[in-house]
Every structure is written in structure tokens, then in C-alpha cells.
Write a protein that holds these residues in place. Sequence first.
Motif, short mmCIF file in Angstrom:
data_model
loop_
_atom_site.label_atom_id
_atom_site.label_comp_id
_atom_site.label_asym_id
_atom_site.label_seq_id
_atom_site.Cartn_x
_atom_site.Cartn_y
_atom_site.Cartn_z
N ASN A 31 1.08 -42.32 4.69
CA ASN A 31 0.07 -43.35 4.73
C ASN A 31 -1.33 -43.00 4.68
O ASN A 31 -2.34 -43.51 5.22
N GLY A 32 -1.87 -41.81 3.85
CA GLY A 32 -3.06 -41.45 3.79
C GLY A 32 -3.81 -40.54 4.93
O GLY A 32 -4.73 -40.08 4.69
N GLN A 33 -2.94 -40.42 5.96
CA GLN A 33 -3.30 -39.46 6.98
C GLN A 33 -2.26 -38.14 6.93
O GLN A 33 -0.96 -38.22 6.77
N VAL A 34 -2.87 -36.99 7.04
CA VAL A 34 -2.37 -35.91 7.24
C VAL A 34 -1.29 -35.90 8.16
O VAL A 34 -1.47 -36.19 9.52
N ALA A 35 -0.04 -35.23 7.84
CA ALA A 35 1.11 -35.45 8.94
C ALA A 35 1.41 -34.09 9.46
O ALA A 35 1.55 -32.93 8.66
N LYS A 36 1.80 -34.25 10.66
CA LYS A 36 2.73 -32.96 11.34
C LYS A 36 4.04 -33.01 10.92
O LYS A 36 4.27 -34.25 10.72
N PRO A 37 4.83 -31.97 11.21
CA PRO A 37 6.08 -32.17 10.67
C PRO A 37 6.86 -33.16 11.72
O PRO A 37 7.72 -33.74 11.43
N SER A 38 6.39 -33.33 12.80
CA SER A 38 6.95 -34.36 13.86
C SER A 38 6.60 -35.83 13.58
O SER A 38 7.08 -36.69 14.45
N LYS A 39 5.69 -35.99 12.74
CA LYS A 39 5.46 -37.48 12.64
C LYS A 39 6.56 -38.24 12.16
O LYS A 39 7.44 -37.86 11.34
N GLU A 40 6.63 -39.52 12.78
CA GLU A 40 7.78 -40.47 12.32
C GLU A 40 7.55 -41.08 11.19
O GLU A 40 6.32 -41.68 10.97
N VAL A 41 8.74 -41.35 10.51
CA VAL A 41 8.53 -42.13 9.05
C VAL A 41 9.23 -43.27 9.23
O VAL A 41 10.60 -43.37 9.69
N PHE A 42 8.88 -44.50 8.84
CA PHE A 42 9.65 -45.71 8.89
C PHE A 42 9.59 -46.18 7.35
O PHE A 42 8.93 -45.82 6.65
N PRO A 43 10.48 -47.32 7.25
CA PRO A 43 10.78 -47.91 5.89
C PRO A 43 9.33 -48.44 5.54
O PRO A 43 8.77 -48.90 6.27
N THR A 44 9.07 -48.48 4.21
CA THR A 44 7.79 -49.05 3.67
C THR A 44 6.53 -47.87 3.71
O THR A 44 5.60 -48.12 3.17
N ASP A 45 6.88 -46.80 4.23
CA ASP A 45 5.78 -45.84 4.51
C ASP A 45 5.46 -45.00 3.06
O ASP A 45 6.64 -44.78 2.46
N LYS A 46 4.51 -44.52 2.75
CA LYS A 46 4.19 -43.91 1.34
C LYS A 46 3.81 -42.53 1.94
O LYS A 46 3.21 -42.16 2.84
N ILE A 47 4.68 -41.82 1.40
CA ILE A 47 4.67 -40.33 1.43
C ILE A 47 4.12 -39.43 0.22
O ILE A 47 4.45 -39.83 -0.64
N THR A 48 2.94 -38.70 0.46
CA THR A 48 2.17 -38.08 -0.72
C THR A 48 2.25 -36.65 -0.41
O THR A 48 1.89 -36.24 0.71
N PHE A 49 2.84 -35.90 -1.12
CA PHE A 49 2.99 -34.55 -0.88
C PHE A 49 2.83 -33.49 -2.23
O PHE A 49 2.98 -34.05 -3.24
N ARG A 50 2.29 -32.21 -2.12
CA ARG A 50 1.99 -31.42 -3.10
C ARG A 50 3.15 -30.31 -3.37
O ARG A 50 3.27 -29.86 -2.20
#
Length: 129
Positions: A31-50
Amino acid sequence: MRVDKYLWCVRYYKTRNMVTEACKKNHITVNGQVAKPSKEVFPTDKITFRKDQITQIITVLDIPDNRVGAKLVDIYRKDETPAEVFQHLELLKLSKEHYRKHGEGRPTKKDRRDLDGISFDSEEEETDN
């Protein structure tokens, strides 16, 4: 579910350690914020990765219980990566194969002579004119 486990479960990375390394390098955002590996993910979240010179965008549709088969991945995510990005990757692959095809190894003596012959032919044509 943790973002590292989610990306591993939907088969974007081969191991969770690879996802963790990508998170440490700030290649993954939720959701536009840099994520740590332990960040919780929920349905409707947008994940962007390179990954592999492509910035991929996916939307979480559901959370899998465990790593899923390749045919079932579309149940858990929606890929929103533009098609132009994949076309650009194909162009990069073609440009790398321009000089020598993959797997041919070093040029042989015959290849070198052929290359020398090409350069000498062009110089002779210039001197004849």
C-alpha cells in the motif's frame, strides 16, 4: 499473513529468504509503504515489488493456508502489472542475444577469422574508392 510468507506462497519467490532479502533492500512495498518481512498482508492490499528488472504490482484477493500450486495462484492474487513492462523485458533479452547466442561460449578461431575478414573487407572497399 506475513508479506514474506505470502509472496513465497503465491510463487513469486523461490524461498522465503529471498523475499526477506528483497524487503531489506526496500524492493517490496505494501500500500505504498516500504514493508518489512513481518508486515501483515490482508485482502485488498496492493503489493509492489521489483524482481528481474520488472516492477510488479499485485492485489491480494485471499490468503492461502500454505504454498499453492502454480495453477491455483490466480485464486489468491490479481496481477496488475502493465503489459508494456513485459514487452520491455523481451526487448532487453533480445538486445543481449544480439552479439552471440546463449550457450555458444567463447568465439573459436574460425569465428575470429570471420570477424577479421568482415573488418578487412570493409577497409578494402574504402581504399578502392
